[in-house]
Design a protein around this motif. Sequence first.
Motif, mmCIF file in Angstrom:
data_model
loop_
_atom_site.group_PDB
_atom_site.id
_atom_site.type_symbol
_atom_site.label_atom_id
_atom_site.label_comp_id
_atom_site.label_asym_id
_atom_site.label_seq_id
_atom_site.Cartn_x
_atom_site.Cartn_y
_atom_site.Cartn_z
ATOM 1 N N ALA A 186 -33.725 8.366 -22.031
ATOM 2 C CA ALA A 186 -34.738 7.632 -22.786
ATOM 3 C C ALA A 186 -34.429 7.792 -24.270
ATOM 4 O O ALA A 186 -34.232 8.919 -24.746
ATOM 5 C CB ALA A 186 -36.128 8.181 -22.474
ATOM 6 N N PHE A 187 -34.378 6.675 -24.984
ATOM 7 C CA PHE A 187 -34.086 6.723 -26.417
ATOM 8 C C PHE A 187 -35.374 6.624 -27.226
ATOM 9 O O PHE A 187 -36.424 6.223 -26.701
ATOM 10 C CB PHE A 187 -33.097 5.600 -26.779
ATOM 11 N N LYS A 188 -35.276 6.974 -28.501
ATOM 12 C CA LYS A 188 -36.478 7.054 -29.342
ATOM 13 C C LYS A 188 -37.159 5.718 -29.519
ATOM 14 O O LYS A 188 -38.362 5.654 -29.775
ATOM 15 C CB LYS A 188 -36.088 7.633 -30.705
ATOM 16 N N ASP A 189 -36.402 4.618 -29.391
ATOM 17 C CA ASP A 189 -36.985 3.285 -29.588
ATOM 18 C C ASP A 189 -37.622 2.732 -28.314
ATOM 19 O O ASP A 189 -38.057 1.585 -28.283
ATOM 20 C CB ASP A 189 -35.922 2.311 -30.109
ATOM 21 N N GLY A 190 -37.671 3.532 -27.247
ATOM 22 C CA GLY A 190 -38.308 3.071 -26.010
ATOM 23 C C GLY A 190 -37.338 2.521 -24.982
ATOM 24 O O GLY A 190 -37.744 2.203 -23.868
ATOM 25 N N SER A 191 -36.061 2.391 -25.352
ATOM 26 C CA SER A 191 -35.082 1.921 -24.361
ATOM 27 C C SER A 191 -34.751 3.027 -23.378
ATOM 28 O O SER A 191 -34.662 4.199 -23.747
ATOM 29 C CB SER A 191 -33.771 1.522 -25.058
ATOM 30 N N LEU A 192 -34.539 2.609 -22.132
ATOM 31 C CA LEU A 192 -34.043 3.542 -21.103
ATOM 32 C C LEU A 192 -32.680 3.037 -20.649
ATOM 33 O O LEU A 192 -32.542 1.865 -20.330
ATOM 34 C CB LEU A 192 -34.950 3.524 -19.873
ATOM 35 N N LEU A 193 -31.687 3.919 -20.609
ATOM 36 C CA LEU A 193 -30.410 3.556 -19.994
ATOM 37 C C LEU A 193 -30.273 4.362 -18.717
ATOM 38 O O LEU A 193 -30.559 5.555 -18.691
ATOM 39 C CB LEU A 193 -29.217 3.879 -20.911
ATOM 40 N N ALA A 194 -29.816 3.680 -17.661
ATOM 41 C CA ALA A 194 -29.639 4.355 -16.369
ATOM 42 C C ALA A 194 -28.245 4.068 -15.851
ATOM 43 O O ALA A 194 -27.628 3.074 -16.233
ATOM 44 C CB ALA A 194 -30.671 3.841 -15.374
ATOM 45 N N GLN A 195 -27.765 4.930 -14.976
ATOM 46 C CA GLN A 195 -26.520 4.640 -14.255
ATOM 47 C C GLN A 195 -26.895 4.489 -12.788
ATOM 48 O O GLN A 195 -27.665 5.297 -12.250
ATOM 49 C CB GLN A 195 -25.499 5.769 -14.459
ATOM 50 N N LEU A 196 -26.386 3.443 -12.146
ATOM 51 C CA LEU A 196 -26.674 3.170 -10.737
ATOM 52 C C LEU A 196 -25.387 3.230 -9.938
ATOM 53 O O LEU A 196 -24.306 2.941 -10.460
ATOM 54 C CB LEU A 196 -27.275 1.769 -10.569
ATOM 55 N N GLY A 197 -25.522 3.570 -8.683
ATOM 56 C CA GLY A 197 -24.344 3.571 -7.817
ATOM 57 C C GLY A 197 -24.761 3.928 -6.408
ATOM 58 O O GLY A 197 -25.902 4.345 -6.176
ATOM 59 N N PRO A 198 -23.852 3.768 -5.445
ATOM 60 C CA PRO A 198 -24.164 4.178 -4.080
ATOM 61 C C PRO A 198 -24.294 5.696 -4.017
ATOM 62 O O PRO A 198 -23.809 6.393 -4.916
ATOM 63 C CB PRO A 198 -22.958 3.701 -3.266
ATOM 64 N N SER A 199 -24.962 6.229 -2.984
ATOM 65 C CA SER A 199 -25.027 7.689 -2.873
ATOM 66 C C SER A 199 -23.744 8.172 -2.213
ATOM 67 O O SER A 199 -23.723 8.517 -1.038
ATOM 68 C CB SER A 199 -26.287 8.139 -2.145
ATOM 69 N N ASP A 200 -22.696 8.172 -3.014
ATOM 70 C CA ASP A 200 -21.357 8.559 -2.573
ATOM 71 C C ASP A 200 -20.744 9.330 -3.738
ATOM 72 O O ASP A 200 -20.546 8.765 -4.828
ATOM 73 C CB ASP A 200 -20.552 7.284 -2.267
ATOM 74 N N MET A 201 -20.500 10.631 -3.520
ATOM 75 C CA MET A 201 -20.014 11.478 -4.618
ATOM 76 C C MET A 201 -18.648 11.033 -5.131
ATOM 77 O O MET A 201 -18.215 11.466 -6.199
ATOM 78 C CB MET A 201 -19.988 12.950 -4.194
ATOM 79 N N ARG A 202 -17.966 10.159 -4.373
ATOM 80 C CA ARG A 202 -16.675 9.686 -4.889
ATOM 81 C C ARG A 202 -16.857 8.869 -6.176
ATOM 82 O O ARG A 202 -15.910 8.758 -6.949
ATOM 83 C CB ARG A 202 -15.950 8.877 -3.812
ATOM 84 N N VAL A 203 -18.065 8.334 -6.409
ATOM 85 C CA VAL A 203 -18.263 7.553 -7.637
ATOM 86 C C VAL A 203 -18.239 8.464 -8.876
ATOM 87 O O VAL A 203 -17.420 8.258 -9.765
ATOM 88 C CB VAL A 203 -19.535 6.681 -7.537
ATOM 89 N N PRO A 204 -19.108 9.496 -8.950
ATOM 90 C CA PRO A 204 -18.998 10.373 -10.126
ATOM 91 C C PRO A 204 -17.674 11.141 -10.187
ATOM 92 O O PRO A 204 -17.149 11.384 -11.287
ATOM 93 C CB PRO A 204 -20.187 11.330 -9.989
ATOM 94 N N ILE A 205 -17.118 11.493 -9.027
ATOM 95 C CA ILE A 205 -15.826 12.209 -9.059
ATOM 96 C C ILE A 205 -14.750 11.272 -9.628
ATOM 97 O O ILE A 205 -13.923 11.684 -10.455
ATOM 98 C CB ILE A 205 -15.422 12.724 -7.662
ATOM 99 N N ALA A 206 -14.773 10.003 -9.208
ATOM 100 C CA ALA A 206 -13.794 9.044 -9.725
ATOM 101 C C ALA A 206 -13.944 8.878 -11.238
ATOM 102 O O ALA A 206 -12.956 8.747 -11.962
ATOM 103 C CB ALA A 206 -13.951 7.694 -9.026
ATOM 104 N N HIS A 207 -15.191 8.917 -11.701
ATOM 105 C CA HIS A 207 -15.399 8.789 -13.149
ATOM 106 C C HIS A 207 -14.724 9.947 -13.885
ATOM 107 O O HIS A 207 -14.058 9.757 -14.899
ATOM 108 C CB HIS A 207 -16.899 8.737 -13.478
#
Length: 402
Positions: A260-281
Amino acid sequence: MRTEAFPPTEDRPRSVTILGVTGSIGASTVDLVLQAPACYRVEAVTAQSRVDALAEAALALRARLAVIGESGRLPDLRERLAGSGIEAAGGADALVEAAARPVDWTMAAIVGAAGLAPTMAAIGNGRMVALANKECLVCAGPLLMRAVEASGTALLPVDSEHNAIFQCLAAARLDEVDRLILTASGGPFRAATLDAMRQATPAEAVRHPNWRMGAKISVDSATLMNKGLELIEAHHLFAMPEPLIEVLVHPQSVVHSLVAFKDGSLLAQLGPSDMRVPIAHALGWPGRLRTDHPKLDLAAIARLDFAPPDTGRFPALALARAALRQGGAAPTMLNAANEVAVDAFLAGEIGFLDIAAVVGRVLDGEPPCRIDTLDAVLEVDARARAAARRHLDHRPLVGTQR
Ligand code: NAD
Ligand code: MG
């Protein structure tokens, strides 16, 4: 990082070591490396006791070194690797030596505080360390982050929530951030009654609705201690004060966390529930890998739900917050007591609700002190484990023993 990092390519293969290669995170990392083997050169792989799985990974990855933590199993490992040219070693010191070998990228995926010394050795290299082993940061956060700073290591969060925040922060300044929001699936007992939780068996507790993971983290997810450990992890990784880290239950595990940023914006990261996604990152960082696992289909998921956590049924979260606020040795004690209690639960010695009760008693029992060295961390860890074992013997706790 002291030297520039490049994404792995066939022209510039990345040298990698995988600590905890036989675990759930280890297996996902192996899967990704084998999707493009020419882009990697595997230095070392390690495991604690499963010789066959370790040897299989070492052979598949054509690693230079395989290390088994339980030294009594070294002859078996040697036999399995005979004629392959892969070096074999065994014992706790050999794990640390393997982790200290200079490589571009290390996956730290040992479970528990047992991973602390090897992870610190990998950090000593000053290259890239992909951190799955959250217990390291919980039990020795300030020490570990100072070592990261001193060595110039790029610490790449692999825990899906922290990897999500890391991605959301890529183009941001920390002073623009208002707060972090960690999402939690709620685990298998999200909607269970307290009575059902009291009677819960290990098999029910490890049956996570969204993720396939090792036994320890699965039980932590069921108690929500996992989210407590992750709160402490986020505090250290992102230098964020405890009150500015929120927890939000999100049963679909599609939004992996938000900033959550001070101006009210929210940034999110979405993906399948598969740990290969964050590991690949982390494996591709600072670039992105093209991977072949199934991608997210938002239309098929159709809806996303969010709710505050139920702190009454899940006291572990409040225990972790209190330990983080207290600082010093309290998080080390929380982690050690939790490891002992989870082992005892998995062994059928205590009930599910007793896990948090044991942790609470250990934290109550001793005034935490400052800890500035690895030896001091290990000493507090050992003391808290002994205290937790004493509480296991002191029954009844709160649950009903089976
Ligand atoms: P796991 O139990 O499946 O695997 C653990 C690995 O550590 C195995 O290779 C095992 O041989 C090794 N190991 C165990 N005890 C050891 C010891 N005393 N010394 C050296 N090695 C030892 O665990 P996992 O689910 O892969 O989790 C690994 C770490 O990653 C944990 O810290 C966990 O919290 C974190 N993590 C896991 C997931 C997941 O989806 N599995 C997600 C986020 C974070
Ligand atoms: Mg997580």
